[in-house]
Design a protein around this motif. Structure first.
Motif, PDB file in Angstrom:
ATOM      1  N   LEU A  88       0.835  -1.209   0.000  1.00 36.67           N
ATOM      2  CA  LEU A  88       0.000   0.000   0.000  1.00 36.67           C
ATOM      3  C   LEU A  88       0.866   1.254   0.000  1.00 36.67           C
ATOM      4  O   LEU A  88       0.553   2.242  -0.689  1.00 36.67           O
ATOM      5  CB  LEU A  88      -0.938   0.002   1.205  1.00 36.67           C
ATOM      6  N   LEU A  89       1.951   1.222   0.749  1.00 39.22           N
ATOM      7  CA  LEU A  89       2.846   2.379   0.769  1.00 39.22           C
ATOM      8  C   LEU A  89       3.516   2.568  -0.587  1.00 39.22           C
ATOM      9  O   LEU A  89       3.677   3.704  -1.056  1.00 39.22           O
ATOM     10  CB  LEU A  89       3.887   2.223   1.876  1.00 39.22           C
ATOM     11  N   TYR A  90       3.912   1.485  -1.230  1.00 41.15           N
ATOM     12  CA  TYR A  90       4.494   1.606  -2.577  1.00 41.15           C
ATOM     13  C   TYR A  90       3.495   2.237  -3.541  1.00 41.15           C
ATOM     14  O   TYR A  90       3.861   3.080  -4.351  1.00 41.15           O
ATOM     15  CB  TYR A  90       4.908   0.244  -3.122  1.00 41.15           C
ATOM     16  N   LEU A  91       2.244   1.818  -3.458  1.00 39.28           N
ATOM     17  CA  LEU A  91       1.215   2.408  -4.330  1.00 39.28           C
ATOM     18  C   LEU A  91       1.034   3.885  -4.036  1.00 39.28           C
ATOM     19  O   LEU A  91       0.940   4.706  -4.954  1.00 39.28           O
ATOM     20  CB  LEU A  91      -0.110   1.666  -4.158  1.00 39.28           C
ATOM     21  N   TRP A  92       0.978   4.245  -2.766  1.00 34.46           N
ATOM     22  CA  TRP A  92       0.762   5.635  -2.384  1.00 34.46           C
ATOM     23  C   TRP A  92       1.941   6.504  -2.816  1.00 34.46           C
ATOM     24  O   TRP A  92       1.764   7.653  -3.232  1.00 34.46           O
ATOM     25  CB  TRP A  92       0.544   5.723  -0.880  1.00 34.46           C
ATOM     26  N   LEU A  93       3.156   5.958  -2.712  1.00 39.16           N
ATOM     27  CA  LEU A  93       4.356   6.695  -3.100  1.00 39.16           C
ATOM     28  C   LEU A  93       4.629   6.621  -4.609  1.00 39.16           C
ATOM     29  O   LEU A  93       5.582   7.230  -5.078  1.00 39.16           O
ATOM     30  CB  LEU A  93       5.568   6.146  -2.337  1.00 39.16           C
ATOM     31  N   GLU A  94       3.816   5.855  -5.315  1.00 39.70           N
ATOM     32  CA  GLU A  94       3.962   5.645  -6.758  1.00 39.70           C
ATOM     33  C   GLU A  94       5.296   4.983  -7.102  1.00 39.70           C
ATOM     34  O   GLU A  94       5.908   5.279  -8.116  1.00 39.70           O
ATOM     35  CB  GLU A  94       3.785   6.969  -7.510  1.00 39.70           C
ATOM     36  N   ASN A  95       5.758   4.091  -6.243  1.00 34.48           N
ATOM     37  CA  ASN A  95       6.962   3.290  -6.474  1.00 34.48           C
ATOM     38  C   ASN A  95       6.531   1.959  -7.084  1.00 34.48           C
ATOM     39  O   ASN A  95       6.453   0.943  -6.407  1.00 34.48           O
ATOM     40  CB  ASN A  95       7.715   3.031  -5.164  1.00 34.48           C
ATOM     41  N   TYR A  96       6.244   1.976  -8.366  1.00 36.96           N
ATOM     42  CA  TYR A  96       5.668   0.796  -9.005  1.00 36.96           C
ATOM     43  C   TYR A  96       6.713  -0.290  -9.280  1.00 36.96           C
ATOM     44  O   TYR A  96       6.376  -1.464  -9.273  1.00 36.96           O
ATOM     45  CB  TYR A  96       4.958   1.195 -10.297  1.00 36.96           C
ATOM     46  N   ALA A  97       7.968   0.081  -9.520  1.00 35.33           N
ATOM     47  CA  ALA A  97       8.994  -0.930  -9.822  1.00 35.33           C
ATOM     48  C   ALA A  97       9.204  -1.897  -8.655  1.00 35.33           C
ATOM     49  O   ALA A  97       9.119  -3.114  -8.834  1.00 35.33           O
ATOM     50  CB  ALA A  97      10.297  -0.256 -10.234  1.00 35.33           C
ATOM     51  N   PRO A  98       9.469  -1.399  -7.421  1.00 35.41           N
ATOM     52  CA  PRO A  98       9.631  -2.360  -6.320  1.00 35.41           C
ATOM     53  C   PRO A  98       8.335  -3.091  -5.990  1.00 35.41           C
ATOM     54  O   PRO A  98       8.371  -4.253  -5.583  1.00 35.41           O
ATOM     55  CB  PRO A  98      10.109  -1.512  -5.141  1.00 35.41           C
ATOM     56  N   LEU A  99       7.211  -2.425  -6.191  1.00 37.69           N
ATOM     57  CA  LEU A  99       5.926  -3.073  -5.932  1.00 37.69           C
ATOM     58  C   LEU A  99       5.742  -4.279  -6.849  1.00 37.69           C
ATOM     59  O   LEU A  99       5.457  -5.385  -6.382  1.00 37.69           O
ATOM     60  CB  LEU A  99       4.781  -2.082  -6.142  1.00 37.69           C
ATOM     61  N   LEU A 100       5.922  -4.073  -8.142  1.00 38.92           N
ATOM     62  CA  LEU A 100       5.715  -5.169  -9.097  1.00 38.92           C
ATOM     63  C   LEU A 100       6.748  -6.277  -8.918  1.00 38.92           C
ATOM     64  O   LEU A 100       6.430  -7.456  -9.075  1.00 38.92           O
ATOM     65  CB  LEU A 100       5.726  -4.627 -10.523  1.00 38.92           C
ATOM     66  N   LEU A 101       7.975  -5.900  -8.550  1.00 35.77           N
ATOM     67  CA  LEU A 101       9.008  -6.907  -8.294  1.00 35.77           C
ATOM     68  C   LEU A 101       8.647  -7.759  -7.081  1.00 35.77           C
ATOM     69  O   LEU A 101       8.737  -8.992  -7.131  1.00 35.77           O
ATOM     70  CB  LEU A 101      10.359  -6.231  -8.084  1.00 35.77           C
ATOM     71  N   GLU A 102       8.211  -7.121  -5.992  1.00 33.52           N
ATOM     72  CA  GLU A 102       7.841  -7.874  -4.784  1.00 33.52           C
ATOM     73  C   GLU A 102       6.619  -8.749  -5.020  1.00 33.52           C
ATOM     74  O   GLU A 102       6.557  -9.875  -4.532  1.00 33.52           O
ATOM     75  CB  GLU A 102       7.584  -6.931  -3.616  1.00 33.52           C
ATOM     76  N   VAL A 103       5.638  -8.227  -5.748  1.00 26.49           N
ATOM     77  CA  VAL A 103       4.433  -9.012  -6.019  1.00 26.49           C
ATOM     78  C   VAL A 103       4.787 -10.238  -6.848  1.00 26.49           C
ATOM     79  O   VAL A 103       4.279 -11.337  -6.598  1.00 26.49           O
ATOM     80  CB  VAL A 103       3.362  -8.143  -6.721  1.00 26.49           C
TER      81      VAL A 103
END
Length: 184
Positions: A88-103
């Motif tokens: 959720l924090l990645y989404l809010w911060l618009e950090n999509y690269a680490p978000l998609l990598l972790e997912v």
């Protein structure tokens, strides 16, 4: 003379050897007592409080700082953030690269390994993230749409926003109070 020196050094060898350190985690019952918290658990609790305050102030640089600090504090023994809080924090911060990598790397083995770590302290961080981001979900969807993502990544990120955000308490209460017209 050589035999005496040899015997002397052999007798001193056990004292010069170092032993193995204890690597067993502290039981959860012990770790929940505030007076006996180990230093990493105290640091994690303080960072989570600071992250909570920064998010409540809508201070993106501070949120990023405390998120990075919590990521550095996490190790094989301690869990600093739950995966849904972090995403959720990645989404809010618009950090999509680490978000998609972790997912992409998240699986049942990762969840199982997290079960054996000492959890972060019980606080209202997830509730704050969920409530506020649910209220701003249209903005989140718009930011995902505007992000530098491929069409597949945009579609997946939009699904992820839907998946991560729970129904707000008010909306769930409205549904319960509405009459069930299909029953008549």
């Amino acid at each position: 003379m050589y035999r005496i020196l040899f015997t002397f050094f052999i007798a001193l060898a056990p004292f010069a050897a170092t032993g193995q350190t204890d690597s067993l985690p502290i039981p959860v019952a012990v770790a929940t007592q505030t007076d006996s918290l180990p230093a990493p658990a105290i640091n994690i609790a303080q960072c989570r409080q600071n992250l909570h305050r920064a998010f409540a102030r809508n201070d993106r640089p501070d949120v990023q700082y405390w998120l990075d600090s919590l990521r550095r504090l996490e190790d094989d023994r301690y869990l600093a953030l739950y995966w849904d809080e972090r995403w959720l924090l990645y989404l809010w911060l618009e950090n999509y690269a680490p978000l998609l990598l972790e997912v992409a790397q998240h699986n049942s083995l990762a969840e199982t390994l997290e079960m054996y770590k000492l959890p972060p302290p019980k606080d209202s961080l997830f509730d704050l993230l969920d409530t506020r981001m649910y209220e701003d979900r249209l903005y989140l969807f718009d930011q995902v749409r505007k992000g530098w993502l491929t069409a597949e990544e945009r579609a997946f990120s939009a699904l992820l926003v839907n998946y991560l955000l729970r129904l707000s308490v008010e909306e769930a209460d409205k549904r319960r109070s509405m009459p069930n017209w299909t029953a008549f």
